[in-house]
Structure formats: structure tokens, C-alpha cells
Design a protein around this motif. Structure first.
Motif, PDB file in Angstrom:
ATOM      1  N   LEU A   1      -3.909  -1.134   5.364  1.00  0.00           N
ATOM      2  CA  LEU A   1      -4.075   0.306   5.418  1.00  0.00           C
ATOM      3  C   LEU A   1      -5.406   0.752   4.885  1.00  0.00           C
ATOM      4  N   SER A   2      -6.343  -0.147   4.711  1.00  0.00           N
ATOM      5  CA  SER A   2      -7.591   0.201   4.040  1.00  0.00           C
ATOM      6  C   SER A   2      -8.340   1.316   4.740  1.00  0.00           C
ATOM      7  N   SER A   3      -8.457   1.261   6.059  1.00  0.00           N
ATOM      8  CA  SER A   3      -9.174   2.332   6.749  1.00  0.00           C
ATOM      9  C   SER A   3      -8.353   2.919   7.875  1.00  0.00           C
ATOM     10  N   GLY A   4      -7.347   2.197   8.369  1.00  0.00           N
ATOM     11  CA  GLY A   4      -6.596   2.685   9.512  1.00  0.00           C
ATOM     12  C   GLY A   4      -5.821   3.951   9.235  1.00  0.00           C
ATOM     13  N   THR A   5      -5.319   4.135   8.010  1.00  0.00           N
ATOM     14  CA  THR A   5      -4.508   5.304   7.712  1.00  0.00           C
ATOM     15  C   THR A   5      -5.182   6.260   6.757  1.00  0.00           C
ATOM     16  N   GLY A   6      -6.314   5.908   6.212  1.00  0.00           N
ATOM     17  CA  GLY A   6      -7.028   6.833   5.367  1.00  0.00           C
ATOM     18  C   GLY A   6      -6.491   6.969   3.961  1.00  0.00           C
ATOM     19  N   ILE A   7      -5.776   5.956   3.447  1.00  0.00           N
ATOM     20  CA  ILE A   7      -5.318   6.036   2.061  1.00  0.00           C
ATOM     21  C   ILE A   7      -5.868   4.901   1.211  1.00  0.00           C
TER      22      ILE A   7
ATOM     23  N   LEU B   1      -9.013   3.916   0.310  1.00  0.00           N
ATOM     24  CA  LEU B   1     -10.022   4.241  -0.687  1.00  0.00           C
ATOM     25  C   LEU B   1      -9.494   5.191  -1.747  1.00  0.00           C
ATOM     26  N   SER B   2      -8.518   6.024  -1.404  1.00  0.00           N
ATOM     27  CA  SER B   2      -7.912   6.868  -2.437  1.00  0.00           C
ATOM     28  C   SER B   2      -7.150   6.002  -3.437  1.00  0.00           C
ATOM     29  N   ILE B   3      -6.521   4.929  -2.959  1.00  0.00           N
ATOM     30  CA  ILE B   3      -5.831   4.005  -3.865  1.00  0.00           C
ATOM     31  C   ILE B   3      -6.844   3.211  -4.677  1.00  0.00           C
ATOM     32  N   VAL B   4      -7.984   2.878  -4.071  1.00  0.00           N
ATOM     33  CA  VAL B   4      -9.052   2.187  -4.808  1.00  0.00           C
ATOM     34  C   VAL B   4      -9.497   3.035  -5.995  1.00  0.00           C
ATOM     35  N   ARG B   5      -9.771   4.306  -5.742  1.00  0.00           N
ATOM     36  CA  ARG B   5     -10.202   5.182  -6.848  1.00  0.00           C
ATOM     37  C   ARG B   5      -9.110   5.286  -7.906  1.00  0.00           C
ATOM     38  N   TRP B   6      -7.875   5.434  -7.474  1.00  0.00           N
ATOM     39  CA  TRP B   6      -6.756   5.534  -8.417  1.00  0.00           C
ATOM     40  C   TRP B   6      -6.673   4.290  -9.295  1.00  0.00           C
TER      41      TRP B   6
ATOM     42  N   TYR C   1       0.825  -1.205   0.000  1.00  0.00           N
ATOM     43  CA  TYR C   1       0.000   0.000   0.000  1.00  0.00           C
ATOM     44  C   TYR C   1       0.858   1.255   0.000  1.00  0.00           C
ATOM     45  N   LEU C   2       1.964   1.235   0.734  1.00  0.00           N
ATOM     46  CA  LEU C   2       2.843   2.401   0.733  1.00  0.00           C
ATOM     47  C   LEU C   2       3.481   2.595  -0.640  1.00  0.00           C
ATOM     48  N   LEU C   3       3.857   1.496  -1.301  1.00  0.00           N
ATOM     49  CA  LEU C   3       4.403   1.601  -2.654  1.00  0.00           C
ATOM     50  C   LEU C   3       3.349   2.123  -3.625  1.00  0.00           C
ATOM     51  N   ASP C   4       2.098   1.676  -3.430  1.00  0.00           N
ATOM     52  CA  ASP C   4       1.021   2.180  -4.292  1.00  0.00           C
ATOM     53  C   ASP C   4       0.838   3.682  -4.092  1.00  0.00           C
ATOM     54  N   LEU C   5       0.983   4.126  -2.852  1.00  0.00           N
ATOM     55  CA  LEU C   5       0.857   5.555  -2.583  1.00  0.00           C
ATOM     56  C   LEU C   5       1.946   6.337  -3.304  1.00  0.00           C
ATOM     57  N   SER C   6       3.172   5.812  -3.312  1.00  0.00           N
ATOM     58  CA  SER C   6       4.258   6.495  -4.018  1.00  0.00           C
ATOM     59  C   SER C   6       4.023   6.470  -5.521  1.00  0.00           C
ATOM     60  N   ARG C   7       3.459   5.359  -6.038  1.00  0.00           N
ATOM     61  CA  ARG C   7       3.149   5.314  -7.466  1.00  0.00           C
ATOM     62  C   ARG C   7       2.058   6.310  -7.820  1.00  0.00           C
ATOM     63  N   LEU C   8       1.091   6.451  -6.927  1.00  0.00           N
ATOM     64  CA  LEU C   8       0.019   7.422  -7.147  1.00  0.00           C
ATOM     65  C   LEU C   8       0.600   8.832  -7.245  1.00  0.00           C
ATOM     66  N   ASP C   9       1.537   9.158  -6.338  1.00  0.00           N
ATOM     67  CA  ASP C   9       2.162  10.479  -6.362  1.00  0.00           C
ATOM     68  C   ASP C   9       2.986  10.688  -7.623  1.00  0.00           C
ATOM     69  N   ALA C  10       3.638   9.605  -8.082  1.00  0.00           N
ATOM     70  CA  ALA C  10       4.495   9.717  -9.258  1.00  0.00           C
ATOM     71  C   ALA C  10       3.716   9.655 -10.559  1.00  0.00           C
TER      72      ALA C  10
ATOM     73  N   VAL D   1      -8.439  -3.835  -5.247  1.00  0.00           N
ATOM     74  CA  VAL D   1      -9.593  -2.945  -5.118  1.00  0.00           C
ATOM     75  C   VAL D   1     -10.724  -3.630  -4.366  1.00  0.00           C
ATOM     76  N   PHE D   2     -11.095  -4.833  -4.821  1.00  0.00           N
ATOM     77  CA  PHE D   2     -12.289  -5.466  -4.252  1.00  0.00           C
ATOM     78  C   PHE D   2     -12.016  -6.093  -2.884  1.00  0.00           C
ATOM     79  N   ILE D   3     -10.802  -6.526  -2.628  1.00  0.00           N
ATOM     80  CA  ILE D   3     -10.477  -6.996  -1.279  1.00  0.00           C
ATOM     81  C   ILE D   3     -10.571  -5.837  -0.295  1.00  0.00           C
ATOM     82  N   ASN D   4     -10.111  -4.681  -0.731  1.00  0.00           N
ATOM     83  CA  ASN D   4     -10.214  -3.493   0.119  1.00  0.00           C
ATOM     84  C   ASN D   4     -11.669  -3.140   0.401  1.00  0.00           C
ATOM     85  N   LEU D   5     -12.493  -3.111  -0.657  1.00  0.00           N
ATOM     86  CA  LEU D   5     -13.909  -2.765  -0.486  1.00  0.00           C
ATOM     87  C   LEU D   5     -14.642  -3.813   0.345  1.00  0.00           C
TER      88      LEU D   5
END
Length: 365
Positions: free
Chosen positions: A321-327, A329-334, A176-185, A240-244
Motif C-alpha cells: 500500500l505504499s503508493s497505490g492507496t495513498g496511506i 507515507l502517512s504511516i511512515v511519518r506516524w 498496513y491496514l492494521l497500522d492505519l487503524s492503530r494510527l486512528d486509535a 519505514v525504510f522498506i517503504n521509502l
């Protein structure tokens, strides 16, 4: 800042003028009119040019300073606020009382300051939450390995399976942290393949089956028509769907059900994740997809309120990190938007419905 300077800064006689150009015109007219009036008085009372002209110039300069200071005071406030924000203080705001372009800039500046404050608060929360999330499986893994090394417990399949679960949880956190960095990049690489929707959703359900069993939640898959396919990156879409599903299980009452419903619509495939929980407030339905935003506490009587261990039970096999850190669902949308689709919350008479719309497989078009 002294009280006198503060009063001068708050003096804005031209705030009612809707344009900076009109303000400049009013400034010129006011200073010229003031100088002309003083000159007329001087000539009328025969003060002479040596006294009349200096007084007229002083009046013109004073009027210019008063009017110009009121016009530029928001810019000075923005300068001071920007310096404070550079030092980490995001509480500064600009008084936006004028109706001209500078007033509009002040409003935009305040909105930016609010967003930066929220982002900084979210960043701090993210660091604290990620540190906590990572520390928990590391501590459990270390304890199990120390017991095995010290001879307290045997390396049985059950003990090794527990260690494997903690390792997998750490892997999900790092992913999830790597996905966040990919989202930023702005990274958008996908490994597209044709996926059978029914079997794919069944695999997603199997991935969260242990979490659902602990929460006493039934999982259902409904696909219409049979044989429905999509072109997608399996790993990314599974995330995506595991998160949802994990979020739906977390907010569904004991003994109820979470349904994955897929159907063919004009131009694409709609997949709904339907739970029977307290639902999502209308004002929060778009906000929850913003980064660092987490859901508020469940209302009294909801599943989480009645079972405070629900969140803790679902964490080991959940999406980390699905709900504990608040990122999450933003990764789901991405991830969904990378596929050319969309995700949103739709109206429901009971619970909440997270609707994912994806393009149909090109072989079916």
C-alpha cells in the motif's frame, strides 16, 4: 427557494462592518433612526399618533428584518450545507462575504467542507484500491493452488515459493491496514532495542533487492561513522525504510542508483534515502505525507513513463500500500514520529531526498 427569498438572502448591507457587535449597534441605530424619522414626518404633516406610530413601528421592524437577515444568512446557509453534508453531499459552500466573526466562521466552514470532501474521496479511493490490491494476490494464489490440486502442475519448490510470495504480499497489505487503524486509535506501543545502523540498513536493502534487480536499480549503503547505533523498534523502522526504498526504486531511472546514507549529527542520526528520479515538486513535499494522497503520474521521459511495467513489477515484493492507496507515507511519518524523529523531503539538485532524523542511542549520548 424562490427568487425573492434568494435576493433577500443575498442582500447584506452590513458586510463591510468588521465586527458582529458593531453590526448589532448599527441595526439598533438604523431601526431607531428610521422610526424617529417617520415619527417626525408624521408630526410635521399632522398625521396624528394613531397613524404615525404604526407606520414608524412597521418601518423599524422592516429595517431590522433586512439588516438582521443579511447578518444571519451565512448561518442559515451553514445549517442547510451541514444537512446536505450529513446526507453525503460535500459540494455545498457558504458565501463568505462579511468581515466579521460570522464571515470568519463561514470561511472555516468552507475549508472544513473541502477537507471532508477530500477525505470522503480518499476513503472511496482507498476502498477501491485495497479491494484491487487484495484481489490480485488472492487470484494468483488461487490459480496456483487450483493447478496443484487439479494435477496441472506439481507442488515444486518454485510453485510453493510463488504461493508464499503472494501470501507475504497479503500479509503486508493487512499489516498496513492494521497500522492505519492503530494510527486512528492513537496507539503508540514500541519494542525499543539498540540497533546497529549499518547492519539494519543492509537488511532493509536485502528486503527490496529483488524489486531493485527487476527495475535495474543499484542499491548503496553509506554510514558515517562506523558503529553508529540508534534506539528504535526494529520492525516498525524496517517498515519505514522498506517503504521509502520501494518508492525510490519505483521513481528511479533504469541503470541508476538509490542510496541509503546515514550520518551522525548533533542530537541525532540523519538517514537519507536518495534517488535519481524526477524529484518531488516543492508544493507537494508536505502534501504527500497526508493520508490518501498519491503522487501524480511521472512526467514524460521519467523511469515510470518509459517503463510502464515498473510499478507492476515492484508490487509483489514492494510495500503493497505504499503508493497505490495513498496511506504508505502517512504511516511512515506516524512511525517516525513515534520514535521522536521527523521525516521530510529536502532540496536536491537531482532526484529526491527523503530525510529521516532519529534520536541517537542513549548509550552514545
Amino acid at each position: 427557494m424562490s427568487p425573492r427569498h434568494s435576493r433577500l438572502g443575498n442582500l447584506r448591507p452590513l458586510d463591510w462592518v468588521p465586527s458582529i457587535k458593531l453590526k448589532l449597534g448599527a441595526l439598533v441605530i438604523g431601526s431607531v433612526t428610521g422610526a424617529a424619522f417617520v415619527t417626525w414626518l408624521g408630526l410635521r404633516f399632522q398625521l396624528g399618533p394613531t397613524r404615525t406610530f404604526p407606520i414608524a413601528m412597521a418601518v423599524a421592524i422592516l429595517l431590522t428584518l433586512i439588516l438582521a437577515r443579511g447578518m444571519t444568512s451565512p448561518l442559515r446557509q451553514m445549517r442547510d450545507s451541514a444537512r446536505a453534508m450529513a446526507a453525503g453531499d460535500y459540494s455545498q459552500r457558504v458565501r463568505a462575504s462579511s468581515r466579521d466573526e460570522v464571515g470568519q466562521l463561514a470561511i472555516a466552514f468552507n475549508a472544513m467542507a473541502t477537507e471532508l470532501a477530500q477525505a470522503d474521496r480518499g476513503r472511496r479511493d482507498l476502498i477501491a484500491n485495497v479491494a484491487h490490491e487484495i484481489r490480485t494476490p488472492i487470484a494468483a494464489l488461487r490459480a496456483e493452488l487450483e493447478n496443484i490440486v487439479d494435477g496441472v502442475s506439481e507442488p515444486t519448490p518454485a510453485a510453493l515459493e510463488g504461493s508464499l510470495r503472494q501470501t507475504e504480499r497479503l500479509t503486508r497489505l493487512v499489516t498496513y491496514l492494521l497500522d492505519l487503524s492503530r494510527l486512528d486509535a492513537g496507539a503508540s506501543s514500541l519494542d525499543i532495542e539498540t540497533i546497529d545502523v549499518e547492519s539494519f540498513l543492509a537488511d532493509c536493502v536485502n528486503s527490496v533487492f529483488a524489486t531493485a534487480s527487476q527495475a535495474d536499480v543499484r542499491l548503496r549503503v553509506e554510514v558515517t561513522p562506523s558503529g553508529l547505533t540508534i534506539d528504535a523498534d526494529r520492525d516498525r523502522l524496517e517498515q519505514v525504510f522498506i517503504n521509502l526504498l520501494d518508492n525510490a526504486i519505483r521513481h528511479t531511472p533504469d541503470g541508476s542508483a538509490v542510496t541509503l546514507s546515514a550520518r551522525d549529527v548533533d542530537g541525532g542520526v540523519v538517514i537519507d534515502v536518495i534517488d535519481e528520479g524526477p524529484g518531488i515538486a516543492v508544493q507537494d513535499r508536505e502534501r504527500i505525507f497526508a493520508r490518501f494522497v498519491r503522487g501524480e503520474a511521472a512526467p514524460a521521459g521519467s523511469a515510470t513513463a518509459r517503463n510502464p511495467l515498473r510499478a507492476a513489477q515492484s508490487q509483489p515484493n514492494g510495500s503493497g500500500l505504499s503508493s497505490g492507496t495513498g496511506i504508505g507515507l502517512s504511516i511512515v511519518r506516524w512511525a517516525v514520529e513515534l520514535h521522536g524523529g521527523s521525516v521530510r523531503v529536502v532540496d536536491s539538485t537531482r532526484g529526491s531526498v527523503m530525510r529521516v532524523t532519529l534520536p541517537r542511542s542513549t548509550s552514545e549520548k
